[in-house]
Structure formats: structure tokens, C-alpha cells
Design a protein around this motif. Structure first.
Motif, PDB file in Angstrom:
ATOM      1  N   UNK A 410      98.600  23.758  51.626  1.00 60.21           N
ATOM      2  CA  UNK A 410      99.767  24.381  50.995  1.00 60.21           C
ATOM      3  C   UNK A 410     101.032  23.536  51.194  1.00 60.21           C
ATOM      4  N   UNK A 411     101.175  22.912  52.370  1.00 57.97           N
ATOM      5  CA  UNK A 411     102.368  22.101  52.636  1.00 57.97           C
ATOM      6  C   UNK A 411     102.520  20.962  51.644  1.00 57.97           C
ATOM      7  N   UNK A 412     101.388  20.297  51.337  1.00 59.20           N
ATOM      8  CA  UNK A 412     101.444  19.153  50.409  1.00 59.20           C
ATOM      9  C   UNK A 412     101.820  19.598  49.007  1.00 59.20           C
ATOM     10  N   UNK A 413     101.279  20.774  48.592  1.00 59.60           N
ATOM     11  CA  UNK A 413     101.593  21.277  47.246  1.00 59.60           C
ATOM     12  C   UNK A 413     103.086  21.595  47.145  1.00 59.60           C
ATOM     13  N   UNK A 414     103.612  22.277  48.186  1.00 57.07           N
ATOM     14  CA  UNK A 414     105.041  22.638  48.175  1.00 57.07           C
ATOM     15  C   UNK A 414     105.891  21.369  48.100  1.00 57.07           C
ATOM     16  N   UNK A 415     105.465  20.336  48.825  1.00 57.72           N
ATOM     17  CA  UNK A 415     106.220  19.072  48.833  1.00 57.72           C
ATOM     18  C   UNK A 415     106.271  18.455  47.435  1.00 57.72           C
ATOM     19  N   UNK A 416     105.103  18.436  46.747  1.00 61.05           N
ATOM     20  CA  UNK A 416     105.068  17.836  45.403  1.00 61.05           C
ATOM     21  C   UNK A 416     105.958  18.622  44.438  1.00 61.05           C
ATOM     22  N   UNK A 452      98.481  17.410  42.113  1.00 61.63           N
ATOM     23  CA  UNK A 452      98.149  18.595  42.929  1.00 61.63           C
ATOM     24  C   UNK A 452      96.648  18.634  43.208  1.00 61.63           C
ATOM     25  N   UNK A 453      95.837  18.357  42.182  1.00 59.68           N
ATOM     26  CA  UNK A 453      94.391  18.363  42.398  1.00 59.68           C
ATOM     27  C   UNK A 453      93.985  17.249  43.360  1.00 59.68           C
ATOM     28  N   UNK A 454      94.707  16.128  43.330  1.00 59.09           N
ATOM     29  CA  UNK A 454      94.372  15.012  44.231  1.00 59.09           C
ATOM     30  C   UNK A 454      94.623  15.404  45.681  1.00 59.09           C
ATOM     31  N   UNK A 455      95.807  15.975  45.976  1.00 58.63           N
ATOM     32  CA  UNK A 455      96.116  16.277  47.387  1.00 58.63           C
ATOM     33  C   UNK A 455      95.322  17.475  47.907  1.00 58.63           C
ATOM     34  N   UNK A 456      94.830  18.340  46.998  1.00 55.88           N
ATOM     35  CA  UNK A 456      94.088  19.518  47.484  1.00 55.88           C
ATOM     36  C   UNK A 456      92.579  19.306  47.379  1.00 55.88           C
ATOM     37  N   UNK A 457      92.172  18.054  47.141  1.00 56.25           N
ATOM     38  CA  UNK A 457      90.743  17.715  47.001  1.00 56.25           C
ATOM     39  C   UNK A 457      90.081  18.547  45.900  1.00 56.25           C
ATOM     40  N   UNK A 458      90.839  18.782  44.831  1.00 52.86           N
ATOM     41  CA  UNK A 458      90.284  19.479  43.663  1.00 52.86           C
ATOM     42  C   UNK A 458      90.131  20.980  43.824  1.00 52.86           C
ATOM     43  N   UNK A 459      90.732  21.559  44.884  1.00 53.39           N
ATOM     44  CA  UNK A 459      90.494  22.984  45.147  1.00 53.39           C
ATOM     45  C   UNK A 459      91.570  23.913  44.601  1.00 53.39           C
ATOM     46  N   UNK A 460      92.668  23.384  44.111  1.00 48.35           N
ATOM     47  CA  UNK A 460      93.764  24.258  43.681  1.00 48.35           C
ATOM     48  C   UNK A 460      93.434  24.931  42.339  1.00 48.35           C
ATOM     49  N   UNK A 461      93.861  26.183  42.197  1.00 47.04           N
ATOM     50  CA  UNK A 461      93.754  26.874  40.904  1.00 47.04           C
ATOM     51  C   UNK A 461      95.179  27.008  40.388  1.00 47.04           C
TER      52      UNK A 461
END
Length: 598
Positions: A410-416, A452-461
């Protein structure tokens, strides 16, 4: 015979088209020995591949002496233009919700439109066979959602049906499976009132168009008042108030998956298809010949994004496609605006360039993909958002972005998202996942999915919906590196690609045909680099220890059409042909690019 007109609302992939399949099988629409595929309503190749409904469709079934007209609506907000006009035909809606995921942003979008029109809902909680699902909690969430959308007391007093379309049953309680979907059909007949008979002069609003190569354009809509039969003389009242006199040459009713010609008089409340009218559009009213009274025209959300469409003028033009001239592309785009309500096409100062306005990247890419499959070649410029002047200030479209992600990412997504000028609105923990809600400009959304998909290893919806216009947020820093540009035209050689791998990542494979000025990779730096990948290895008679090393090349990055559209920069085009998608610089020669920079 009584009639019920119902529209089905659901988020992408919550099982709405599968549920319609079950209803069609329940009423024995097909012979027992008839071979039918699944997902009967998703009839185009594109819809089947992506698993989404793009065009709304009508089907009608007969059950216990009642005719039920079912209207399947797209779940994605990019096709909002489809949804809004279709709801005008319905008297009630089935709200379909996944028992595990609960109501989603796109469901909210369509439900809001339905509640504003005063339609009553039946809530169907589907996929109750999923492990770890909580249907009762989902039912409460739906109630809260309707309450927050200002539903009336009558709308909030909805019945709930539980079931699993995949297993083919619907019932009053999710713990006790039944054998078929009759409970749902009974609920539809009991809960929704039949359309009231509305005598008087004719009023019928055209809410969708069909096209037949044999008879031309067909108007589809619900008879609001009065009645209509074949051979009637009518007036068509257009949006701008002009009236055309016309004759109804043929009248069709929807039966099963097709249409059936009728010579009888059809009364108000029924959905009909009419052939033989002149000059009509979606939202026009078909009214009485002598005293026409118009209904209020359908309003559709305005486009939020524009793209430049131009002819393919790359060195490889005409190799794959059948239609390559500007006349072909122009005719096809203007034909599309006839039935695609949310699309607008504008001329530019150059005859071979057109500006196309749409509801979002998905909306435009579906159009491009359809054209590509029909044999068109074209090039696309970078997507731009539509900017409005409100009270003398620049305003841009803003969207609500929802990201469902595992806790550790979640931290990486918020940062992006915050780097792209997005604001956090809400963080909600659900088991081991976190639901993040942001407010972000449409500009920031373009090209956001891949990082977003890259930093979450493809798990984000990821899902988003349009919120409105807000003041301009300022410049957003560019988020991509420079390009690797091909120096010469020819065949890419593995030896050269291998030697240049430290310069960046490549989008091409060895032995692929490329041309000078094509973007063949992404550089490791911010500047563009021109590279020569058609250089072969010089052979000599002398043996050397290093001469037999084999080239080991990282796999090429391949873009889908949407990714390519989001990836390109301001000075680049996406070249789309029936067989390939290439990225290129607008100015192919290095000399011209340098001169242009000065």
C-alpha cells in the motif's frame, strides 16, 4: 399479455451475462438438442475476449403468460453513454452484486443513474457459492450505498434474491440452494408493476439504434404513450426542434434473441424496433403526425478525453490493412458517431487528421480495436484531457480512483499516486487487503496502471469513475524515460540487440522488420537515444576466444493497445494495423527532430 421491462446493472465480471443465460435456458428458449455457447449476449469477439459487455442488448422471454424484456447494460463507466439511454426503456432494474466483492465503484455509477430516473430495484446477490463470502453483509452494504445515493423509501424497500448463476439457481436464502432460477422470475413478476396503459397521441423516444445492411438504420425504443402499427404516418421531432414527416414501413417486437415482424397495433409500455424512418437520431421522439409532442431529449455525460486520429504514413503503410486512405478513416469514424452516443468527431486544419472525443482510454481503444479488426490502418496521437473554462479559470476532469491491494504494497501505491498529484480520501482495511480511495486528475490516470501493477507484483485491482471538473492542478512531472529510436530501416539483428542491452529495454524481437524513427525500446536515461540494431557481426577467418559467445537477450516488452496509447509521449504516434501495433516518432528523421527542438 402483461409486460415487464427490466435492465440488469452490475460491475464488470459480477456474472450478469451468465445470469441472462440461465434465464434463457429456464424458459426453454432453445431446443434441448440445440448447441449454444455460454455468454449468449456477449456476441462480438471483443466482448468475449475481454469478458465485458460493451453494447447494450435486448432479449425477451415469456414466463407464466408474462413477457419479460431484459436489457443487458455495460458495467464500465466508459460506456456511460450506452447505460443512460438504455435505462430510459426500463421500468425496473435488477442490481446484481458479487457476494464476495460487494458493491463496486462501477455499480455505483449505473445505480445512481437508475435511482435518479426513479426505477425500483431488485437486489440479486450472485456467486454465493464462493468460499469466505458474506452475502448478508453485502446486502447491508447495498442498502447503505442506496441510502447514500438518496434513494426514496420505496426504492429502499427492495427484495433480495440470493443465488449462483454458474450453478444455475436462485432462492430466498443463500444457505438453501434451489434447483433453478424460477424464484427470481417470480420475484420480477410480483415486485415490478406492469407498465400502465397510457392512451393518447403517440410518443416514443428512440433510445438505441440498430443497423442492418439490408434496410439501413433501425430505431429502437419504448412506446411512452399511445400506440403504433405498421404503415402509420408519424412525425420525428429532433433534438433541435425540427420535425420530419415519415412513414413506419416495418414494425418489429423483440422475441427471444431476435426480432419478430408484427402487423398488429402495439400499445404503450412495449419495446419496439422501427424501420423506414428518415433523419433520426438517439433521443429524438417519434410522435403524432398532426400534433407532434416531443419528450425531453436524453442527456449523456460529456466526453473527457480526446485523441488525434490520422492516416498511417509510416514506411510500412498498406502492408496489412485494406482501408488506409483518409477518406476511409473519416467515413468510418463519422459512421461510428451515429450509434456511439458518447463519441464526438471534429475536423482539424489538416484533411487527414481528425480529433476524436470519448469517455476514456477504454472507450477509445475499443473503437480503435474494432476498426483494426475491420482492416483499417491508422495512427493515434497522445490522449489529451478535455479542459473547460469555468468563471475564467481553467478546469480539468477529476476522477475517483479505487485501488484494492495487499497490505505490504500500500505504501508504494500511495507514493506513486501522490507523486501524480492525487489526494488520499480514504484507507480501509479488509482482512489482509487494503482499499485505498484517491481523488486524481484524469491526466494523472493516463499511464498509471502499469507502474501500479509493477510495484504490487500484479496484485492490485484498479477501478475509477468520473467525479466532475475541478480547477487545474498544475504540471505533472513526466513519468517515463527517453526512447530508443531505430537509426535505419531493415531487419533487427540479435547480435546488435545483445550488445545494446545496457542502453535500455527493447520492445522488438530479433528478425523483426523495423524502420528509421520507430521507437524500439525505452532508454535507461531521460534523453532519447538513436541506436543501430541492424548491424551484423563482422566475420573474419581468424579464430578468437570470444567469437562464439551466444547472444542471450531479455524478452521484448509487448504492449496491448491501451498500454501503447497510455505510454506514448507528445512527439510520438501509435501506428495501428490489423497485424501489429508499433510506436514511432512523429518526425522520423533524426535531422528533422533536432531542427524542431531548436
Amino acid at each position: 399479455m402483461e409486460i415487464r421491462n427490466i435492465a440488469i446493472i452490475a460491475h464488470v465480471d459480477h456474472g450478469k451475462t451468465t445470469m441472462v443465460d440461465r434465464i434463457l435456458h429456464q424458459v426453454k428458449l432453445f431446443r434441448d438438442n440445440q448447441e449454444m455457447q455460454d455468454l449468449i449476449l456477449d456476441s462480438t469477439d471483443l466482448e468475449r475476449e475481454r469478458g465485458i459487455t460493451i453494447l447494450s442488448k435486448n432479449v425477451s422471454v415469456r414466463y407464466k403468460g408474462t413477457k419479460i424484456n431484459i436489457i443487458d447494460t455495460p458495467g464500465h463507466s466508459d460506456f456511460g453513454g450506452e447505460v443512460e439511454r438504455v435505462l430510459n426503456m426500463a421500468n425496473g432494474v435488477l442490481l446484481l452484486v458479487d457476494a464476495f466483492e460487494g458493491p463496486m465503484p462501477q455499480t455505483r455509477f449505473v445505480l445512481q443513474k437508475a435511482l435518479e430516473l426513479g426505477l425500483k430495484p431488485i437486489v440479486v446477490i450472485n456467486k454465493v457459492d464462493k468460499p469466505n463470502c458474506n452475502p448478508e453483509e453485502v446486502n447491508n452494504l447495498v442498502y447503505e450505498l442506496m441510502f447514500s445515493l438518496n434513494a426514496t423509501n420505496e426504492q429502499l424497500d427492495f427484495p433480495t434474491v440470493y443465488g449462483s448463476s454458474k450453478q444455475g439457481w436462485m432462492g430466498a436464502d443463500w444457505k438453501t440452494p434451489t434447483h433453478d432460477v424460477t424464484y427470481l422470475l417470480d420475484t420480477i413478476i410480483e415486485y415490478f408493476d406492469p407498465p400502465k396503459d397510457n392512451p393518447g397521441t403517440l410518443q416514443l423516444q428512440i433510445s438505441s439504434l440498430d443497423y442492418s445492411t439490408f434496410t439501413g438504420r433501425i430505431a429502437v425504443g419504448k412506446i411512452h404513450r399511445g400506440s403504433v402499427k405498421m404503415g402509420d404516418q408519424v412525425s420525428v421531432v429532433q433534438r433541435n426542434g425540427l420535425t420530419n414527416k415519415s412513414v413506419i414501413k416495418e414494425l418489429y417486437l423483440f422475441e427471444g434473441l431476435g426480432k419478430e415482424k408484427t402487423k398488429k397495433e402495439v400499445k404503450s409500455g412495449e419495446i419496439v424496433a422501427i424501420m423506414g424512418l428518415d433523419n433520426f437520431d438517439i433521443g429524438d421522439t417519434i410522435a403524432d403526425f398532426e400534433e407532434p409532442e416531443a419528450l425531453i431529449p436524453i442527456s449523456v455525460d460529456e466526453p473527457t478525453m480526446s485523441m488525434l486520429f490520422t492516416i498511417n504514413n509510416s514506411p510500412f503503410f498498406g502492408k496489412d490493412g485494406k482501408y488506409v486512405t483518409s477518406r476511409h478513416v473519416r467515413d468510418r469514424l463519422f459512421k461510428e458517431t451515429e450509434k456511439n452516443l458518447a463519441l464526438r468527431v471534429e475536423e482539424t486544419d489538416s484533411p487527414d487528421k481528425l480529433l476524436v472525443y470519448g469517455r476514456g482510454i477504454l472507450h477509445l481503444s475499443i473503437l480503435v480495436e474494432t476498426m483494426r479488426r475491420e482492416g483499417y490502418e491508422l495512427q493515434l496521437g497522445q490522449p489529451k484531457v478535455v479542459i473547460k473554462e469555468i468563471d475564467g479559470f481553467k478546469h480539468e476532469p477529476v476522477e475517483l480512483l479505487y485501488v484494492d491491494v495487499a497490505e505490504e504494497f500500500s505504501g508504494k501505491v500511495i507514493e506513486i499516486v501522490t507523486r501524480l498529484k492525487g489526494d488520499i480520501l480514504n484507507i480501509e482495511k479488509k482482512n489482509d487487503r487494503i482499499n485505498l480511495e484517491f481523488k486524481i486528475t484524469t491526466r494523472g490516470l493516463i499511464g498509471l496502471t502499469t507502474p501500479i501493477l509493477t510495484v504490487t507484483e500484479g496484485e492490485a485491482v484498479i477501478s475509477h469513475r468520473f467525479k466532475g471538473y475541478e480547477p487545474w492542478k498544475g504540471e505533472i512531472q513526466s513519468k517515463r524515460n527517453g526512447a530508443l529510436i531505430a537509426m535505419e530501416t531493415g531487419t533487427a539483428i540479435a547480435y546488435s540487440i545483445d550488445k545494446l542491452q545496457d542502453r535500455g529495454k527493447f520492445f522488438i524481437d530479433p528478425n523483426e522488420e523495423i524502420y528509421a524513427g520507430q521507437v524500439i525500446g525505452e532508454s535507461t536515461r531521460y534523453e532519447d537515444i538513436v541506436v543501430n540494431v541492424i548491424k551484423t557481426k563482422k566475420l573474419t577467418n581468424m579464430r578468437a576466444s570470444g567469437s562464439d559467445e551466444k547472444a542471450s537477450i531479455a524478452p521484448a516488452i509487448k504492449f496491448s493497445l491501451e498500454e501503447a496509447m497510455e505510454y506514448i509521449g507528445e512527439d510520438e504516434y501509435v501506428e495501428v494495423t490489423p497485424k501489429s501495433i508499433r510506436l514511432r516518432k512523429m518526425l522520423l528523421s533524426e535531422h528533422d527532430r533536432k531542427r524542431n527542438k531548436k
